[in-house]
Motif scaffolding. Structure first.
Motif, mmCIF file in Angstrom:
data_model
loop_
_atom_site.group_PDB
_atom_site.id
_atom_site.type_symbol
_atom_site.label_atom_id
_atom_site.label_comp_id
_atom_site.label_asym_id
_atom_site.label_seq_id
_atom_site.Cartn_x
_atom_site.Cartn_y
_atom_site.Cartn_z
ATOM 1 N N GLY A 291 -48.584 7.061 6.407
ATOM 2 C CA GLY A 291 -48.174 7.553 5.050
ATOM 3 C C GLY A 291 -46.822 7.869 4.999
ATOM 4 O O GLY A 291 -46.649 8.774 4.299
ATOM 5 N N ASP A 292 -45.950 7.511 5.864
ATOM 6 C CA ASP A 292 -44.502 7.794 5.931
ATOM 7 C C ASP A 292 -43.796 6.607 5.021
ATOM 8 O O ASP A 292 -43.599 5.479 5.465
ATOM 9 N N LEU A 293 -43.019 7.293 3.927
ATOM 10 C CA LEU A 293 -42.148 6.422 3.255
ATOM 11 C C LEU A 293 -41.032 5.822 4.252
ATOM 12 O O LEU A 293 -40.380 6.537 4.889
ATOM 13 N N VAL A 294 -40.626 4.673 4.211
ATOM 14 C CA VAL A 294 -39.648 4.032 4.849
ATOM 15 C C VAL A 294 -38.667 3.200 4.176
ATOM 16 O O VAL A 294 -37.613 3.103 4.477
ATOM 17 N N ALA A 295 -38.880 2.978 2.789
ATOM 18 C CA ALA A 295 -38.022 2.288 1.973
ATOM 19 C C ALA A 295 -38.235 2.429 0.420
ATOM 20 O O ALA A 295 -39.498 2.281 0.231
ATOM 21 N N ILE A 296 -37.395 2.701 -0.308
ATOM 22 C CA ILE A 296 -37.705 2.817 -1.871
ATOM 23 C C ILE A 296 -36.761 1.986 -2.438
ATOM 24 O O ILE A 296 -35.209 2.129 -2.360
ATOM 25 N N GLU A 297 -36.739 1.028 -3.599
ATOM 26 C CA GLU A 297 -35.789 0.161 -3.902
ATOM 27 C C GLU A 297 -36.202 0.171 -5.753
ATOM 28 O O GLU A 297 -37.364 -0.240 -5.961
ATOM 29 N N HIS A 298 -35.335 0.601 -6.174
ATOM 30 C CA HIS A 298 -35.571 0.722 -7.797
ATOM 31 C C HIS A 298 -34.479 0.210 -8.889
ATOM 32 O O HIS A 298 -33.330 0.697 -8.654
ATOM 33 N N HIS A 299 -34.805 -0.764 -9.516
ATOM 34 C CA HIS A 299 -33.450 -1.369 -10.221
ATOM 35 C C HIS A 299 -34.112 -1.068 -11.877
ATOM 36 O O HIS A 299 -35.298 -1.310 -12.242
ATOM 37 N N GLY A 300 -33.202 -0.509 -12.613
ATOM 38 C CA GLY A 300 -33.644 -0.318 -13.980
ATOM 39 C C GLY A 300 -32.604 -1.107 -14.831
ATOM 40 O O GLY A 300 -31.288 -1.087 -14.690
ATOM 41 N N ILE A 301 -33.000 -1.574 -16.285
ATOM 42 C CA ILE A 301 -31.946 -2.052 -17.152
ATOM 43 C C ILE A 301 -32.571 -1.571 -18.389
ATOM 44 O O ILE A 301 -33.799 -1.456 -18.789
ATOM 45 N N SER A 302 -31.463 -0.966 -19.073
ATOM 46 C CA SER A 302 -31.854 -0.300 -20.442
ATOM 47 C C SER A 302 -30.818 -0.850 -21.387
ATOM 48 O O SER A 302 -29.962 -1.583 -21.260
ATOM 49 N N SER A 303 -31.195 -0.750 -22.762
ATOM 50 C CA SER A 303 -30.433 -1.086 -23.823
ATOM 51 C C SER A 303 -29.500 -0.263 -24.327
ATOM 52 O O SER A 303 -29.519 0.943 -24.123
ATOM 53 N N VAL A 304 -28.375 -0.654 -24.845
ATOM 54 C CA VAL A 304 -27.331 -0.182 -25.356
ATOM 55 C C VAL A 304 -26.552 -0.937 -26.475
ATOM 56 O O VAL A 304 -26.935 -1.857 -26.631
ATOM 57 N N ALA A 305 -26.019 -0.144 -27.622
ATOM 58 C CA ALA A 305 -25.551 -0.750 -28.385
ATOM 59 C C ALA A 305 -24.148 -1.404 -28.127
ATOM 60 O O ALA A 305 -23.683 -1.658 -27.187
ATOM 61 N N MET A 306 -23.873 -2.388 -29.151
ATOM 62 C CA MET A 306 -22.906 -3.349 -28.819
ATOM 63 C C MET A 306 -21.462 -2.845 -28.466
ATOM 64 O O MET A 306 -20.723 -3.437 -27.672
ATOM 65 N N GLU A 307 -21.193 -1.586 -29.143
ATOM 66 C CA GLU A 307 -19.906 -0.916 -28.812
ATOM 67 C C GLU A 307 -20.000 0.416 -28.538
ATOM 68 O O GLU A 307 -19.186 1.009 -29.184
ATOM 69 N N ASP A 308 -21.113 0.819 -27.774
ATOM 70 C CA ASP A 308 -21.369 2.408 -27.456
ATOM 71 C C ASP A 308 -21.277 2.424 -25.795
ATOM 72 O O ASP A 308 -21.407 1.553 -25.118
ATOM 73 N N ASP A 309 -21.267 3.569 -25.441
ATOM 74 C CA ASP A 309 -21.219 4.053 -23.941
ATOM 75 C C ASP A 309 -22.138 4.906 -23.675
ATOM 76 O O ASP A 309 -21.935 5.495 -22.534
ATOM 77 N N ASP A 310 -23.269 5.142 -24.188
ATOM 78 C CA ASP A 310 -24.369 5.958 -23.768
ATOM 79 C C ASP A 310 -25.015 5.465 -22.559
ATOM 80 O O ASP A 310 -25.231 4.294 -22.422
ATOM 81 N N TYR A 311 -25.255 6.187 -21.668
ATOM 82 C CA TYR A 311 -26.030 5.480 -20.280
ATOM 83 C C TYR A 311 -26.932 6.536 -19.868
ATOM 84 O O TYR A 311 -26.996 7.774 -19.993
ATOM 85 N N GLU A 312 -28.234 6.043 -19.511
ATOM 86 C CA GLU A 312 -29.377 6.761 -18.829
ATOM 87 C C GLU A 312 -29.663 6.023 -17.675
ATOM 88 O O GLU A 312 -30.034 4.872 -17.542
ATOM 89 N N PRO A 313 -29.295 6.834 -16.406
ATOM 90 C CA PRO A 313 -29.705 5.737 -15.227
ATOM 91 C C PRO A 313 -30.958 6.241 -14.505
ATOM 92 O O PRO A 313 -31.111 7.132 -13.841
ATOM 93 N N VAL A 314 -31.960 5.362 -15.322
ATOM 94 C CA VAL A 314 -33.482 5.544 -15.082
ATOM 95 C C VAL A 314 -33.662 5.589 -13.691
ATOM 96 O O VAL A 314 -34.603 6.231 -13.304
ATOM 97 N N SER A 315 -33.004 4.921 -12.834
ATOM 98 C CA SER A 315 -33.463 5.039 -11.177
ATOM 99 C C SER A 315 -32.843 5.925 -10.512
ATOM 100 O O SER A 315 -33.385 6.175 -9.289
ATOM 101 N N PHE A 316 -32.086 6.863 -10.927
ATOM 102 C CA PHE A 316 -31.439 7.584 -9.965
ATOM 103 C C PHE A 316 -32.229 8.741 -9.425
ATOM 104 O O PHE A 316 -31.819 9.029 -8.408
ATOM 105 N N GLY A 317 -33.433 9.069 -10.128
ATOM 106 C CA GLY A 317 -34.191 10.101 -9.612
ATOM 107 C C GLY A 317 -34.808 9.646 -8.282
ATOM 108 O O GLY A 317 -35.385 10.420 -7.535
ATOM 109 N N SER A 318 -35.039 8.321 -8.266
ATOM 110 C CA SER A 318 -35.617 7.948 -6.837
ATOM 111 C C SER A 318 -34.983 8.271 -5.949
ATOM 112 O O SER A 318 -35.264 8.160 -4.656
#
Length: 736
Positions: A291-318
């Motif tokens: 029951g010991d964690l040895v590896a976590i790999e988390h990739h996320g892709i989110s949508s953003v508008a064509m000329e906007d810079d809003d960003y949400e790092p959905v994987s960072f909490g992991s």
């Protein structure tokens, strides 16, 4: 000087100080204000998602009753894009060219004598388009991919070696849809020019950002722009950016040389003030049989508008959730022809926690371990990235005491084993956190000759209780009764405040109020420093304490005098002091500043024949640092929990794949929970003051929502043995 130790006022669950104004209708929201001679504006939105405007026919609109002007990109002046902010770049300036970047884009604004006339004329504007095929899906190969825009990807240990050590590997894909912020109060702006000076009433969560942005966009002195938002009817993140409609209202007021008011319609709220972006997440977790964690790999892709810079790092909490030696997180964005996303309650964590905590349950099930025991076994005693101790963390207590209150021990671990008649019963849990966020803030405190205090800062209260908790805090720090303190906010002419968002305002503002009040007491000590008639003569700040409207000596409480007496004897009407807070830094503290932590426990009941899912009970065990008001803090957790139920079971902003039109942009079509969907809820606050700041708060605005989707998903798995990896959970997914 002792301040918060006595706890006379801070922590007490007093009623909201602004409640009488709200229930009597005396609290004025931006939509309630009017100015003599005011005109009204209405927006024209694009009916295509991509392309160019070939031309307008404005004849009918311009001839309609009451119309003052119709502004398009052909007549609008060139405007600067708003400045970079603490939350990233500003959205693109409106009406700058003929390009169409999303359905509903503001392509014209009509100004008329009345709101009804403006809306009628807006419907008469005719537009000819040159259309292009819109890019609307994350999986569209034409979508431009933005890699790691804010540099928050993480990589520690050796991920490949970690998976090589794993006895069990779980790997799956999770998806979350667009959700739309829907505060009950429609967003509104009222703008009035006086030469180059500008006054704006706006539904904003950040008056100073509106002031700074409008000054830059319209090239006027910032000192001449005043933004007012004493009451805001909810926000959930929708009021954190300076959106197109705000700029257009100010532009229209300048064009017609009259005050102009614009109130968004409900459908316009879906395309004008942001939304939680959808995500696709691949998560892979490895563990040993023990029951010991040895590896976590988390990739996320989110949508953003064509000329906007809003960003949400959905994987960072992991990267920081568990004590795991090998972790890799990666986030990307796909540029689409969609309205600009923006923060919505618990941004990033609301999506990422769903994938992580469901996958953690699956790993626990695969190794044959109770999900609670598995989380406790992999508990992160130190900050996993820095290795520093947390400034505070009571998550272990949240797990254990929350489980006891919920009755987790009654859970039969076998999926599908618990029933009540034909209903399947499931117990689920999720560990939750929300990262530390705090930025500089300022406040001013005054005490008047009548002994009353006035404290102010340019913050906003979006219903979270800021008026109340800051009144309590100031009263405690000055030794006054709550009734003797007036706290004002929502005015950009007041000392600088950051946004009401990110669960950071209470900490930032509270620490600024703390400093201001301490300095104010010092101001009184300075006045009497050479006063032979004062029992406080020569006292230092640490020599005194406060109470009952007086400053008195710690070593002899009888030796002291009131604020009112000091002011009267020295011929002063009031004394004031300014305070400022700066965010603590890990390198100075020797600790990692901690955000809020918690554990969510949920019971669900499912009718397998009808696919009917009901949440029966929720226990939220929360470490929110020092709680300034138990009633308003619990209300925040309950409200966030309802939002989490909504995210898990109801909300999905549906975009038509062919046109880019939002198909459910009304309250009749956009599903949200009603009273019958909300179960009995219990809130436990655990832990104590956080060591990173003087006041010791950590913020509870977001943490109530985080984890609800995962806890419900885990409960559904326990009830049915079926793992659902896409939100929201729908009837077709639940029918067995």
């Amino acid at each position: 000087m002792t301040t918060l130790e006595t706890g006379r006022t801070v922590g007490a669950g007093i009623d909201r100080v602004d409640a009488p104004l709200k229930v009597t209708g005396a609290a004025h929201y931006p939509n309630d204000f009017s100015i003599p001679g005011m005109a009204h504006a209405a927006l024209v939105g694009s009916t295509v998602a991509a392309g160019r405007i070939r031309g307008f026919d404005l004849s009918q609109a311009q001839a309609a009753p009451g119309v003052l002007t119709v502004i398009t990109h052909l007549t609008a002046p060139q405007l600067e894009r708003g400045p970079m902010t603490l939350l990233g770049g500003s959205p693109p300036a409106p009406l700058q060219d003929d390009r169409i970047l999303h359905y509903g884009q503001h392509i014209a604004v009509v100004v008329a004598e009345s709101a009804e006339q403006a809306r009628h004329a807006a419907r008469l504007v005719r537009v000819e388009y040159e259309t292009e095929k819109a890019v609307l899906g994350i999986d569209d190969p034409r979508a431009q991919i933005v890699e790691n825009p804010w540099g928050l990807d993480t990589d520690r240990g050796d991920i490949d070696a970690g998976f090589g050590q794993a006895d069990v590997i779980v790997e799956d894909t999770y998806t979350t849809p667009d959700n739309t912020n829907n505060p009950l109060g429609l967003m509104a702006t009222l703008a009035a020019w006086h030469g180059d000076a500008l006054t704006v009433h706006d539904s904003t969560q950040w008056p100073h950002n509106v002031r700074t942005s409008l000054a830059a966009i319209f090239k006027v002195p910032e000192s001449g722009v005043r933004v007012l938002a004493p009451f805001v009817g909810g926000g959930f993140g929708a009021g954190l950016r300076v959106w197109s409609h705000v700029i257009l209202t100010v532009l229209a007021a300048r064009q017609v040389k009259r005050p102009v008011k614009l109130v968004l319609t409900r459908p316009e709220m879906f395309t004008s003030v942001g939304h939680r972006p959808n995500s696709v997440q691949q998560i892979k977790i490895g563990a040993t049989r023990a029951g010991d964690l040895v590896a976590i790999e988390h990739h996320g892709i989110s949508s953003v508008a064509m000329e906007d810079d809003d960003y949400e790092p959905v994987s960072f909490g992991s990267a920081v959730a568990y004590a795991c030696p090998n972790v890799l997180t990666r986030d990307r964005q796909a540029r689409l022809n969609i309205p600009c996303p923006g923060s919505m309650r618990a941004p990033a964590e609301g999506q990422g926690n769903f994938a992580l905590e469901c996958a953690i349950d699956d790993v626990a099930h695969a190794v044959g371990m109770d999900p609670l025991e598995f989380r406790l076994r992999n508990y992160a005693e130190e900050h996993p990235l820095s290795g520093l101790p947390w400034s505070s963390k009571a998550l272990r207590e949240c797990y254990t005491e929350g489980a006891e209150r919920f009755g987790w021990s009654r859970r039969n671990p076998e999926p599908g084993s618990m029933r009540d008649g034909r209903l399947l019963i499931g117990y689920g849990l999720a560990g939750v956190s929300y990262p530390f966020y705090q930025v500089p803030c300022q406040a001013r405190a005054s005490v008047r000759r009548d002994g009353s205090a006035h404290v102010r800062s340019a913050a906003t209260d979006i219903g979270t209780g800021t008026y109340t908790v800051m009144t309590q805090l100031a009263a405690e720090l000055l030794g006054l009764d709550v009734s003797q303190v007036r706290f004002d906010l929502g005015d950009s002419d007041m000392p600088y405040s950051p946004q009401a968002g990110g669960s950071g305002l209470t900490g930032a503002l509270g620490n600024a109020v703390h400093t201001a009040c301490r300095r104010l007491v010092q101001e009184f000590l300075d006045v009497v420093a050479g006063d032979a008639g004062s029992p406080l003569r020569g006292c230092l700040l640490d020599d005194v304490t406060v109470g009952d409207g007086r400053i008195h000596r710690v070593d002899d409480p009888a030796q002291g005098e009131s604020y009112a007496d000091i002011l009267a004897r020295h011929g002063l009407e009031e004394l004031s002091a300014d305070g400022r807070s700066t965010p603590p830094r890990s390198e100075d503290l020797g600790m990692a500043p901690a955000g809020a932590f918690g554990a969510k426990f949920v019971e669900v009941r499912i009718d397998p024949e009808l696919g009917l899912l009901r949440v029966a009970r929720v226990v939220s065990a929360i470490d929110g640092g020092r709680i300034l008001n138990e009633k308003t803090a619990a209300s925040q957790i309950i409200g966030g929990t309802v939002g989490g139920i909504s995210q898990a079971m109801f909300e999905e902003t549906a975009t038509d794949a062919g046109t880019g039109r939002i198909a459910n942009a009304t309250f009749g079509d956009y599903l949200m929970p009603v009273n019958a969907d909300v179960p009995d809820m219990e809130v436990l606050f655990l832990g104590g003051p956080d060591r990173a700041t003087a006041v010791g708060t950590k913020g509870v605005g977001e943490i109530g929502l985080v984890g609800m989707a995962a806890a419900i998903g885990n409960a559904v798995f326990h009830a049915t043995g079926r793992r659902i990896r896409s939100l929201p959970f729908t009837i077709d997914q639940l029918m067995l």
